[in-house]
Enzyme design. Structure first.
Site, mmCIF file in Angstrom:
data_model
loop_
_atom_site.group_PDB
_atom_site.id
_atom_site.type_symbol
_atom_site.label_atom_id
_atom_site.label_comp_id
_atom_site.label_asym_id
_atom_site.label_seq_id
_atom_site.Cartn_x
_atom_site.Cartn_y
_atom_site.Cartn_z
ATOM 1 C CE LYS A 13 61.959 -29.691 -2.699
ATOM 2 N NZ LYS A 13 61.877 -30.257 -4.052
ATOM 3 N NE ARG A 88 63.085 -24.358 -6.757
ATOM 4 C CZ ARG A 88 61.941 -24.858 -6.305
ATOM 5 N NH1 ARG A 88 61.454 -24.471 -5.155
ATOM 6 N NH2 ARG A 88 61.297 -25.777 -7.006
ATOM 7 N NE ARG A 127 52.387 -35.363 -8.994
ATOM 8 C CZ ARG A 127 53.686 -35.152 -9.071
ATOM 9 N NH1 ARG A 127 54.537 -36.040 -8.609
ATOM 10 N NH2 ARG A 127 54.161 -34.052 -9.610
ATOM 11 N NE ARG A 139 52.714 -27.579 -9.025
ATOM 12 C CZ ARG A 139 53.805 -27.765 -8.293
ATOM 13 N NH1 ARG A 139 53.724 -28.391 -7.142
ATOM 14 N NH2 ARG A 139 54.974 -27.343 -8.701
ATOM 15 N NE ARG A 150 59.209 -27.082 -11.442
ATOM 16 C CZ ARG A 150 58.520 -27.785 -10.557
ATOM 17 N NH1 ARG A 150 57.885 -28.874 -10.919
ATOM 18 N NH2 ARG A 150 58.473 -27.412 -9.311
HETATM 19 P P1 AMP Z 1 57.899 -25.923 -6.070
HETATM 20 O O1 AMP Z 1 56.464 -26.122 -5.718
HETATM 21 O O2 AMP Z 1 58.788 -25.757 -4.858
HETATM 22 O O3 AMP Z 1 58.427 -26.970 -6.994
HETATM 23 O O4 AMP Z 1 58.008 -24.529 -6.848
HETATM 24 C C1 AMP Z 1 57.266 -24.276 -8.029
HETATM 25 C C2 AMP Z 1 57.928 -23.126 -8.783
HETATM 26 O O5 AMP Z 1 57.904 -21.938 -7.974
HETATM 27 C C3 AMP Z 1 59.390 -23.328 -9.143
HETATM 28 O O6 AMP Z 1 59.559 -24.071 -10.341
HETATM 29 C C4 AMP Z 1 59.863 -21.885 -9.291
HETATM 30 O O7 AMP Z 1 59.411 -21.306 -10.501
HETATM 31 C C5 AMP Z 1 59.111 -21.193 -8.165
HETATM 32 N N1 AMP Z 1 59.873 -21.245 -6.885
HETATM 33 C C6 AMP Z 1 59.527 -21.928 -5.757
HETATM 34 N N2 AMP Z 1 60.447 -21.755 -4.810
HETATM 35 C C7 AMP Z 1 61.398 -20.939 -5.337
HETATM 36 C C8 AMP Z 1 62.627 -20.427 -4.849
HETATM 37 N N3 AMP Z 1 63.070 -20.722 -3.598
HETATM 38 N N4 AMP Z 1 63.357 -19.638 -5.675
HETATM 39 C C9 AMP Z 1 62.923 -19.333 -6.914
HETATM 40 N N5 AMP Z 1 61.793 -19.795 -7.456
HETATM 41 C C10 AMP Z 1 61.022 -20.614 -6.669
#
Ligand code: AMP
Length: 205
Positions: A13, A88, A127, A139, A150
């Site tokens: 994404k 989400r 990666r 990360r 996740r």
């Molecule tokens: P991402 O980089 O989008 O994969 O997000 C990393 C982490 O941030 C996720 O695993 C969640 O813990 C938190 N996070 C990011 N976006 C959201 C969201 N829209 N709702 C809840 N938690 C989020």
């Protein structure tokens, strides 16, 4: 134009959002990036969010919705937005719907990147090996165990927004397993001519 890029972690994404930013002059809003910035700044929110993120769980709807609401009012978002990693949950999708309706700028499309979860785990392991070889640290939530968690959270809490957007007739699905340029071309096709609604049903098992 306002787009949502939907798909499990590691589906690509962010890569596609960055390209759409350049090509269409939209602003990428990644809630993950916003949270990581809070963690890096050591803010109270960042300290609270870090443990949740490292465990692969979701930060509360209330916090996320407030973050997005604050961003949507900034000048950089006025040309349109690509939501990356948001919404989400169905509650977040509902809140976004209300915010965009109030602003008079509805969603153009929700583009789902459909991917094979086993391949995502392989991609992550590759990666991490590449980063380790370059001497970079991954990360803190970037490991196979957290990714599996996740992916489970995605299936349980995020996938229910797929029928939500199907009902609203805004969902379009593309094959996220294709190479980056091919996925980009599929997304452009969706944006240029509405894309094939039926693709979602053909790709999803
Ligand atoms: P991402 O980089 O989008 O994969 O997000 C990393 C982490 O941030 C996720 O695993 C969640 O813990 C938190 N996070 C990011 N976006 C959201 C969201 N829209 N709702 C809840 N938690 C989020």
């Amino acid at each position: 134009m306002n787009l949502i890029l939907l798909g499990p972690p590691g589906a690509g994404k962010g890569t596609q959002a960055k390209r759409l930013e350049q090509v269409h002059g939209l602003k990428q809003l990644s809630t993950g990036d916003m949270l990581r910035a809070e963690v890096a700044a050591g803010s109270e929110l960042g300290q609270k969010a870090k443990a949740i993120m490292d465990a692969g769980q979701l930060v509360s709807d209330e916090i996320i919705i407030a973050m997005i609401a604050a961003k949507l009012d900034t000048p950089e978002c006025q040309n349109g937005v690509i939501f990356d990693g948001f919404p989400r949950t169905v509650a977040q999708a509902d809140a976004l719907d209300k915010m965009l309706t109030a602003k008079g700028c509805p969603l153009t499309a929700v583009i789902e990147l459909q991917v094979d979860e086993d391949v995502l785990v392989d991609r992550l392991n590759n990666r991490i090996s590449e980063m380790t070889a370059r001497g970079e640290a991954p990360r803190s939530d970037d490991n196979a165990e957290t990714l599996r968690k996740r992916l489970q959270v995605y299936r349980d809490q995020t996938a229910p927004i797929i029928p939500y957007y199907e009902r609203k007739k805004t969902l379009r699905s593309v094959d996220g397993m294709a190479d980056i340029d091919d996925v980009a071309a599929q997304i452009d096709a969706v944006l240029n001519n509405g894309g094939p609604m039926g693709a979602a049903r053909q790709l999803r098992p």
